[in-house]
Write an enzyme that holds these catalytic residues in place. Structure first.
Site: not given
Ligand code: SAH
Length: 381
Positions: A109, A123, A130, A134, A137, A185-186, A217, A239-241, A316, A359
């Site tokens: 996508e 995007c 992947c 996570c 995700c 993907g990463e 990212s 992507s810290l979180h 999301n 996202c």
């Molecule tokens: N693998 C890479 C590229 C993906 S970016 C990475 O992790 O950075 C996708 C972004 O959306 C990342 O910051 C991810 O952590 C965030 N994301 C994943 N699931 C999400 C969700 N359900 N709601 C909001 N953000 C989310």
């Protein structure tokens, strides 16, 4: 209501290889394979480059400064076909999500988001599925099918430019001005292809979306982070979180391999960081999980000395998830702590949620099929 605009029939397997998405070197090599004298191959490749990436032509016949016989010969060996759009959905907020078939059974996508960046951001996906898992995700629930090739990544830009009707590339009123590698993907697990694709996308004689408007990212593949900067010159997003290893180990299991200290060492080595070039930290707001004010303060501490901006992403939801999005007041209070510490910390407006384009909501039905099983299926047909 989102509108389903286009559902194309199943793809016919193209008989000839497409030149769309090829790098300059690949184009040159293709010309030589086709029988163009090596001394002339560079010039031919340059001509083709301009037609493919500046004018976006889909037919060799339109290449008016290429000799007729050569055009005919090109058409015998290659096509300018794009990967097929299997489905396109448009959100009430204008976000467009494309499901793209790269090969039979391999679908990814891409999402175009208007009014982001200079005009609008695409995007792109770097892998189908992947490996990272996570927990919050949606893509993480889909096993890796395979890496995309550089051509398949660049072709996502071509497809969207087709759909937006933005040929030839003009620098003035384009809608598609920014690229974010935030799809499926990463990207740092597919760095060679990402690097080559950025080369195609950024080239000033073609698609012309500059490296400074391209953001990659990563979930934190520490050893590849400085290399990403050296090779691509792209902007970095992390992507810290979470602000401590215990929680981050749970949310982003890759953290067990590259814990925060190692991740931040790598981030500090990202080339040319400064006021003009800051790292974006993405922080998904998960209710009762990582959204306390103490965590906001810990985040400020953790980022000390790194030129940074922070993107707070309201979680999301997707089918089957147990997480919930933080309350709006909580997100605002969290942002306030960051703002007071001097960080730009915009709250990312969710876009395209109604069509699962926001996202972390991307996922395709593709599964990895072993070559042996594919062969059996082919014989059975
Ligand atoms: N693998 C890479 C590229 C993906 S970016 C990475 O992790 O950075 C996708 C972004 O959306 C990342 O910051 C991810 O952590 C965030 N994301 C994943 N699931 C999400 C969700 N359900 N709601 C909001 N953000 C989310």
């Amino acid at each position: 209501m989102p509108t389903l605009i286009d559902t194309a029939p199943p793809a016919a397997v193209p008989a000839l290889p497409s030149l769309v998405g090829a790098t300059r070197e690949e184009l040159r090599a293709r010309m030589v394979e086709m029988g163009v004298a090596p001394a002339k191959a560079r010039m031919r490749a340059e001509q083709l480059w301009r037609w493919i990436y500046h004018y976006g032509v889909a037919d060799f016949a339109q290449m008016t400064n290429v000799a007729k016989e050569l055009r005919a010969e090109l058409a015998q060996h290659f096509t300018l076909a794009r990967p097929q759009i299997v489905e396109k959905q448009v959100s009430i907020d204008g976000t467009r999500k494309y499901l793209i078939r790269l090969a039979p059974g391999v679908e990814a996508e891409a999402v175009f988001i208007p009014d982001v960046g200079r005009a609008g951001a695409l995007c792109v996906s770097s892998q189908v599925g992947c490996t990272l898992n996570c927990t919050f995700c949606h893509t993480g629930t889909q096993a890796l099918v395979r890496n995309l090739t550089s051509a398949e990544i660049a072709a996502q830009v071509m497809i969207v430019r087709d759909d937006l009707g933005e040929w030839p590339t003009s620098n003035e009123d384009r809608l598609l001005t920014n690229i974010v590698f935030m799809g499926m993907g990463e990207p740092l697990y597919n760095l060679d292809a990402v690097d080559a694709a950025i080369g195609v996308i950024a080239d000033g004689d073609g698609l012309s979306i500059s490296r400074r408007r391209t953001t990659v990212s990563t979930a934190g593949v520490a050893p590849k982070i400085p290399e990403l900067g050296e090779r691509t010159g792209a902007m970095l997003a992390i992507s810290l979180h979470a602000t401590n290893d215990d929680l981050r180990n749970k949310l982003v299991p890759l953290n067990r391999k590259y814990p925060l200290a190692e991740l931040f060492d790598a981030i500090r080595q990202y080339p040319s960081l400064g006021n003009a070039k800051r790292v974006t930290f993405e922080y998904v707001m998960l209710k009762g999980v990582n959204d306390s004010l103490a965590e906001a303060r810990a985040l400020v501490k953790l980022l000390a000395g790194v030129p940074a901006k922070i993107n707070l992403i309201p979680f999301n939801p997707w089918p089957g998830t147990a997480y919930e999005c933080s309350d709006w007041a909580t997100i605002e209070a969290f942002a306030e702590v960051l703002n007071r510490a001097g960080y730009a910390s915009p709250i990312r407006t969710p876009r395209g949620r109604d069509i699962l384009a926001a996202c972390g909501q991307l996922r395709s039905e593709s599964v990895k099929v072993r070559a042996s099983a594919r062969a059996r299926a082919a014989t059975a047909e």
